[in-house]
Motif scaffolding. Structure first.
Motif, PDB file in Angstrom:
ATOM      1  N   PHE A  48      44.693  19.080  21.714  1.00  0.00           N
ATOM      2  CA  PHE A  48      43.510  19.856  22.074  1.00  0.00           C
ATOM      3  C   PHE A  48      42.282  18.787  22.797  1.00  0.00           C
ATOM      4  CE2 PHE A  48      45.163  23.150  19.209  1.00  0.00           C
ATOM      5  CZ  PHE A  48      44.994  23.987  20.088  1.00  0.00           C
ATOM      6  N   PRO A  49      41.541  19.332  23.571  1.00  0.00           N
ATOM      7  CA  PRO A  49      40.507  18.531  24.054  1.00  0.00           C
ATOM      8  C   PRO A  49      39.709  17.586  22.934  1.00  0.00           C
ATOM      9  CG  PRO A  49      40.644  20.348  25.346  1.00  0.00           C
ATOM     10  CD  PRO A  49      41.472  20.475  24.121  1.00  0.00           C
ATOM     11  N   HIS A  50      39.633  16.272  23.118  1.00  0.00           N
ATOM     12  CA  HIS A  50      38.877  15.557  22.180  1.00  0.00           C
ATOM     13  C   HIS A  50      37.341  15.124  22.781  1.00  0.00           C
ATOM     14  CE1 HIS A  50      40.353  12.613  24.982  1.00  0.00           C
ATOM     15  NE2 HIS A  50      39.419  12.031  25.008  1.00  0.00           N
ATOM     16  N   ALA A  51      36.971  15.817  23.997  1.00  0.00           N
ATOM     17  CA  ALA A  51      35.664  15.483  24.714  1.00  0.00           C
ATOM     18  C   ALA A  51      35.371  16.658  25.710  1.00  0.00           C
ATOM     19  CB  ALA A  51      35.654  14.288  25.316  1.00  0.00           C
ATOM     20  N   ASP A  52      34.224  16.972  25.812  1.00  0.00           N
ATOM     21  CA  ASP A  52      33.687  18.184  26.802  1.00  0.00           C
ATOM     22  C   ASP A  52      32.322  17.468  27.236  1.00  0.00           C
ATOM     23  OD1 ASP A  52      32.927  20.291  28.236  1.00  0.00           O
ATOM     24  OD2 ASP A  52      33.322  21.604  26.662  1.00  0.00           O
ATOM     25  N   SER A  53      32.537  17.040  28.811  1.00  0.00           N
ATOM     26  CA  SER A  53      31.312  16.575  29.036  1.00  0.00           C
ATOM     27  C   SER A  53      31.285  17.045  30.608  1.00  0.00           C
ATOM     28  CB  SER A  53      31.565  15.186  29.286  1.00  0.00           C
ATOM     29  OG  SER A  53      30.561  14.569  30.392  1.00  0.00           O
ATOM     30  N   GLY A  54      30.100  17.822  30.977  1.00  0.00           N
ATOM     31  CA  GLY A  54      29.895  18.499  32.209  1.00  0.00           C
ATOM     32  C   GLY A  54      30.686  19.790  32.369  1.00  0.00           C
ATOM     33  N   GLY A  55      31.320  20.329  31.171  1.00  0.00           N
ATOM     34  CA  GLY A  55      32.152  21.368  31.669  1.00  0.00           C
ATOM     35  C   GLY A  55      33.508  21.125  31.827  1.00  0.00           C
ATOM     36  N   ILE A  56      33.733  19.701  31.643  1.00  0.00           N
ATOM     37  CA  ILE A  56      35.390  18.976  32.009  1.00  0.00           C
ATOM     38  C   ILE A  56      35.669  18.600  30.549  1.00  0.00           C
ATOM     39  CG2 ILE A  56      36.627  17.522  32.919  1.00  0.00           C
ATOM     40  CD1 ILE A  56      34.585  17.553  35.308  1.00  0.00           C
ATOM     41  N   LYS A  57      36.832  19.233  30.169  1.00  0.00           N
ATOM     42  CA  LYS A  57      37.256  18.905  28.827  1.00  0.00           C
ATOM     43  C   LYS A  57      38.413  17.988  29.170  1.00  0.00           C
ATOM     44  CE  LYS A  57      36.800  23.523  27.268  1.00  0.00           C
ATOM     45  NZ  LYS A  57      37.476  24.848  26.969  1.00  0.00           N
ATOM     46  N   THR A  58      38.580  17.060  28.168  1.00  0.00           N
ATOM     47  CA  THR A  58      39.562  16.011  28.108  1.00  0.00           C
ATOM     48  C   THR A  58      40.405  15.682  27.002  1.00  0.00           C
ATOM     49  OG1 THR A  58      37.986  14.456  29.636  1.00  0.00           O
ATOM     50  CG2 THR A  58      39.649  13.357  28.767  1.00  0.00           C
ATOM     51  N   ALA A  59      41.705  15.751  27.248  1.00  0.00           N
ATOM     52  CA  ALA A  59      42.609  15.618  26.227  1.00  0.00           C
ATOM     53  C   ALA A  59      43.767  14.592  26.572  1.00  0.00           C
ATOM     54  CB  ALA A  59      43.204  16.786  25.997  1.00  0.00           C
ATOM     55  N   PHE A  60      44.225  14.043  25.311  1.00  0.00           N
ATOM     56  CA  PHE A  60      45.649  13.265  25.585  1.00  0.00           C
ATOM     57  C   PHE A  60      46.826  14.015  25.804  1.00  0.00           C
ATOM     58  CE2 PHE A  60      42.620  10.098  23.577  1.00  0.00           C
ATOM     59  CZ  PHE A  60      42.613   9.046  24.232  1.00  0.00           C
ATOM     60  N   LYS A  74      59.175   5.947  20.682  1.00  0.00           N
ATOM     61  CA  LYS A  74      58.491   4.949  21.195  1.00  0.00           C
ATOM     62  C   LYS A  74      57.405   5.697  22.299  1.00  0.00           C
ATOM     63  CE  LYS A  74      61.569   1.647  20.735  1.00  0.00           C
ATOM     64  NZ  LYS A  74      62.469   0.288  21.281  1.00  0.00           N
ATOM     65  N   CYS A  75      56.123   5.710  22.125  1.00  0.00           N
ATOM     66  CA  CYS A  75      55.345   6.623  22.880  1.00  0.00           C
ATOM     67  C   CYS A  75      54.727   5.636  23.871  1.00  0.00           C
ATOM     68  CB  CYS A  75      54.398   7.410  22.012  1.00  0.00           C
ATOM     69  SG  CYS A  75      55.278   8.544  20.860  1.00  0.00           S
ATOM     70  N   ASP A  76      55.105   5.435  24.973  1.00  0.00           N
ATOM     71  CA  ASP A  76      54.468   4.368  25.927  1.00  0.00           C
ATOM     72  C   ASP A  76      53.712   5.283  27.090  1.00  0.00           C
ATOM     73  OD1 ASP A  76      55.264   1.996  24.480  1.00  0.00           O
ATOM     74  OD2 ASP A  76      57.121   2.117  25.761  1.00  0.00           O
ATOM     75  N   ASP A  77      53.809   6.552  27.402  1.00  0.00           N
ATOM     76  CA  ASP A  77      53.355   7.066  28.399  1.00  0.00           C
ATOM     77  C   ASP A  77      52.445   8.211  27.744  1.00  0.00           C
ATOM     78  OD1 ASP A  77      53.220   8.124  30.827  1.00  0.00           O
ATOM     79  OD2 ASP A  77      54.842   9.389  30.873  1.00  0.00           O
ATOM     80  N   VAL A  78      51.003   7.712  27.690  1.00  0.00           N
ATOM     81  CA  VAL A  78      50.126   8.346  27.353  1.00  0.00           C
ATOM     82  C   VAL A  78      48.952   8.431  28.444  1.00  0.00           C
ATOM     83  CG1 VAL A  78      48.058   8.584  25.456  1.00  0.00           C
ATOM     84  CG2 VAL A  78      49.883   7.231  24.841  1.00  0.00           C
ATOM     85  N   GLU A  79      48.751   9.696  28.857  1.00  0.00           N
ATOM     86  CA  GLU A  79      47.694   9.933  29.859  1.00  0.00           C
ATOM     87  C   GLU A  79      46.633  10.963  29.295  1.00  0.00           C
ATOM     88  OE1 GLU A  79      49.673  11.091  33.960  1.00  0.00           O
ATOM     89  OE2 GLU A  79      50.772  12.280  32.172  1.00  0.00           O
ATOM     90  N   LEU A  80      45.595  10.748  30.083  1.00  0.00           N
ATOM     91  CA  LEU A  80      44.556  11.758  29.919  1.00  0.00           C
ATOM     92  C   LEU A  80      44.771  13.034  30.562  1.00  0.00           C
ATOM     93  CD1 LEU A  80      41.512   9.494  30.017  1.00  0.00           C
ATOM     94  CD2 LEU A  80      42.364  10.773  28.107  1.00  0.00           C
ATOM     95  N   ARG A  81      44.621  14.241  30.253  1.00  0.00           N
ATOM     96  CA  ARG A  81      44.497  15.558  30.905  1.00  0.00           C
ATOM     97  C   ARG A  81      43.252  15.954  30.793  1.00  0.00           C
ATOM     98  NH1 ARG A  81      49.393  19.461  30.134  1.00  0.00           N
ATOM     99  NH2 ARG A  81      48.352  21.462  30.265  1.00  0.00           N
ATOM    100  N   ARG A  82      42.843  16.411  32.073  1.00  0.00           N
ATOM    101  CA  ARG A  82      41.435  17.110  32.096  1.00  0.00           C
ATOM    102  C   ARG A  82      41.667  18.505  32.352  1.00  0.00           C
ATOM    103  NH1 ARG A  82      38.804  14.280  36.351  1.00  0.00           N
ATOM    104  NH2 ARG A  82      40.915  13.806  37.022  1.00  0.00           N
ATOM    105  N   TYR A  83      40.728  19.429  31.897  1.00  0.00           N
ATOM    106  CA  TYR A  83      40.665  20.838  32.027  1.00  0.00           C
ATOM    107  C   TYR A  83      39.393  20.949  32.988  1.00  0.00           C
ATOM    108  CZ  TYR A  83      43.967  21.060  28.404  1.00  0.00           C
ATOM    109  OH  TYR A  83      45.205  20.773  27.738  1.00  0.00           O
TER     110      TYR A  83
END
Length: 179
Positions: A48-60, A74-83
């Protein structure tokens, strides 16, 4: 293949060690796993999103691998996902990759005309942008129903010397599964 609570906890702790911001997330939004023919397990988790700034939510989101069920993930592929919430639709567009908001908006506008031009058999073209994600030579933009069900995908690539905030600077074409 189901993921155990233990698997989910280990994966989350591993991601949190490298990305402490994950601790601001209320938890896991989606998790799935599969076993390949070579006995490699692949897990995909969206938090679930960990941040909400200016109406854009950000999650891992993370993709993890293990070679056998008894091995550690092994978790090497971590990305930010924005809504990204558009005024023109209820479904939030999922955006991955290094796109600024104005670039994502230009990309949506550029691919919308390709979607409309490829409507066939008198059927209405999908009007909801679902997801934008980085591809080997540009981006893939998925379009679908207002509920978020994907119907088709458009490939987009920035023209040489193009400005990513200008829709006319994106080259677009329908994505074919065989590509």
């Amino acid at each position: 293949m189901p993921l155990s609570e233990s698997d989910l906890e280990r994966i989350t702790l591993q991601v949190m060690q490298r990305h402490p911001l994950l601790s601001s997330s209320p938890g896991i939004k989606f998790a799935s796993a599969q076993r390949s023919v070579r006995s490699t397990d692949i897990a995909s988790i969206v938090y679930f999103p960990h941040a909400d700034s200016g109406g854009i939510k950000t999650a891992f989101q993370v993709r993890c691998l293990r070679q056998a069920p008894e091995e550690l993930w092994k978790c090497d592929d971590v990305e930010l996902r924005r809504y990204l919430q558009l005024d023109s639709q209820k479904f939030e567009v999922r955006v991955t990759g290094d796109l600024r908001t104005e670039e994502a908006l230009a990309l949506i506008q550029a691919t919308r005309s390709t979607v409309q031009a490829n409507a066939t058999d008198g059927q209405a073209a999908p009007e909801t942008a679902i997801q934008i994600h980085l591809d080997r030579s540009g981006y893939l933009v998925s379009w679908g129903s207002p509920e978020g069900y994907q119907e088709l995908t458009v490939r987009a690539r920035l023209r040489a010397g193009g400005n990513p905030t200008r829709p006319e600077d994106w080259q677009t074409r329908m994505f074919e599964q065989e590509e």
